[in-house]
Scaffold this active site. Structure first.
Site: not given
Length: 527
Positions: A260, A278
């Site tokens: 990420e 997210h």
């Protein structure tokens, strides 16, 4: 006490911390790793979200740390094994973002089913492609939910409200509970084969890492849709990409990723993959809730020792704890007594609980015994209920647990057997009248000793006058006897005397007692 808040926390959560007079709060967000290592030694507790990485180096530098709180569910950013080894409690806040993450999952399913992101983008480009974005209904489809924890259960509930058939895989959920929820339990492979939608709600671990890869996708229905709003790394993203390209997977919706942000992911090039950054817990409500929940948990842990939602210690329901608390205190003292009476290295510890308390889990009693044993032996590291099992394993101590529903002589009994390379010793204890702790046997000698304060344990030959000699020696040295218990197996054989005294016994006095011809061995004990 000082608490560091190293990631943004809701003002409602901060207010809870700031209202406690015994706690000083520092908010320092955006710390670099070296800055965190440099300052963490001043703090008793810390609260993080997902940005701060609590590494082994941070934990080693946290000399005063007692608790690390994660304002959220996942603790991937915390080195939990290192924290456990040091006896630091790691807590999360699983309830605060349950609704937000579950609703987000359903939103992703709907977006995936009706091509909402793609159609929105097309509209903003000036197009009107109604046929291109033909969708599918949820009603009548099979939703496979992997993991029936708080979030998974809520997703299942919403799925049922859409008239979906819900399959679930969770090895820790009983058939009875699943039936009450209205879902069907299945094996994981069966869930993969039968589901139209598969949504993941499990933590990341060695067992769940890449739990959906090419082999699993090959087992799935043609046209399956896959959703992951749990943890990155549960899905092999390359295998998912290939499945989406080939059409085996009709669509995927991801909120979390192997890396990420997923800047180089080939999934970014696909129209049939809905990707968001997210956002599972990113609602105003969830941020407030997890902040409040975690702040209160940290306050309770530091000020009163009340622990909730710890990920590295087995917790006991409050109503159960109320029943067994006196036995846990007794078990800890029995562990300490054992190691103070034994000088050899410990090879094995067996903990048996008998009677009515056998209906409870053995583990809390086991941990209490190990804490008592190891805290007596070790000065560093500090031994507590978090790291006692870990330290025992590290030292090669085999731990055996046993239960026995019936106990002939006592309503409840805890028996701890300790094995070394030279001998086996055993101590039994019970509670009378709710909280009156007693040691009722040592190595087969029946006694009724109070496990408290300064104790002198004497092994001697059963002869007339032995007790008088010992009492005289203690008396002339101004050592007051608070309690005395004796046990023997045969007349004239070996005898055990346990003496409670009001103050520690000097070595010179102990040597005088040892010099008596009937005395075989003495041990000083402090409980």
């Amino acid at each position: 006490m000082k608490v560091l808040v190293s990631d943004p926390l809701s003002k409602e959560g901060l207010e809870i911390l700031e209202k406690v007079e015994s706690i000083e709060v520092d908010v320092k967000t955006g710390l670099k790793p070296e800055e965190l290592v440099a300052c963490i030694g001043d703090y008793d507790g810390m609260i993080v979200r997902s940005e701060t990485k609590v590494t082994k180096e941070v934990i080693e530098a946290g000399k005063k740390l007692q608790v690390i709180g994660r304002a959220g569910v996942g603790v991937d950013n915390i080195d939990v094994p290192s924290a456990t080894k040091k006896g630091i409690i790691v807590m999360n806040a699983p309830g605060g973002n349950t609704v937000s993450t579950a609703e987000h999952t359903i939103g992703m399913i709907l977006a995936l089913s009706r091509n909402i992101p793609q159609a929105d983008k097309s509209m903003k480009e000036g197009k009107w492609d109604r046929k291109k974005y033909m969708g599918v209904e949820l009603c009548g489809k099979t939703l496979g939910v992997v993991g029936l924890g708080r979030i998974g259960s809520y997703v299942a509930q919403i799925g049922l409200a859409f008239n979906m058939k819900v399959l679930a895989y969770d090895p820790y959920i009983s058939q009875e509970k699943a039936k009450r929820m209205g879902v069907e339990l299945s094996e994981l492979d069966e869930l993969y084969r039968r589901s139209d939608y598969i949504t993941l709600h499990v933590p990341k671990s060695d067992e769940t890492k890449k739990m959906i890869s090419k082999a699993e996708i090959d087992k799935m229905k043609d046209g399956v849709r896959i959703i992951n709003c749990a943890r990155g790394g549960l899905i092999d993203e390359q295998a998912l990409y290939e499945g989406l390209k080939l059409g085996k997977v009709a669509g995927a919706a991801l909120d979390v990723y192997e890396t990420e942000p997923p800047v180089d992911s080939p999934l970014l090039t696909l129209d049939n993959c809905v990707l968001v950054p997210h956002l599972g817990a990113s609602t105003i409500d969830a941020q407030i809730n997890v902040g409040i929940e975690m702040a209160q948990q940290v306050v309770d842990a530091l000020t009163s020792g009340v622990i909730r939602n710890a990920v590295n210690i087995q917790q006991v329901a409050p109503e159960v704890f109320q029943e067994i608390a006196p036995y846990l205190t007794l078990a800890e003292k029995m562990g300490s007594l054992h190691t103070q009476l034994t000088v050899e290295g410990i090879q094995e510890v067996e903990i048996k609980i008998s009677g009515e308390i056998a209906e409870y889990e053995v583990t809390p009693f086991k941990v209490a015994v190990l804490k008592g044993m190891l805290a007596t032996i070790l000065k560093e590291p500090v031994v507590n209920y978090v790291n006692a099992p870990f330290i025992a394993k590290e030292r090669g101590i085999n731990v055996v647990e046993n239960k026995e529903a019936k106990e002939e002589d006592f309503v409840n009994l805890i028996t701890v057997t300790l094995k070394t390379d030279k001998k086996t010793s055993q101590i039994a204890g019970s509670i009378f009248q709710k909280n009156d702790a007693r040691i009722v046997a040592i190595d087969g000698f029946r006694i009724d000793a109070i496990p408290q304060g300064n104790m002198l344990v004497i092994s001697n030959i059963d002869k007339p006058g032995v007790l008088g000699k010992i009492s005289t020696i203690l008396g002339k040295n101004n050592i007051n006897i608070a309690g005395l218990q004796m046990g023997r197996k045969t007349i004239g054989g070996k005898q055990l005397i346990v003496v409670n005294v009001d103050e520690p016994i000097p070595q010179t006095v102990l040597q005088e007692i040892n010099a008596q011809e009937e005395v075989l061995e003495t041990r000083l004990v402090k409980l």
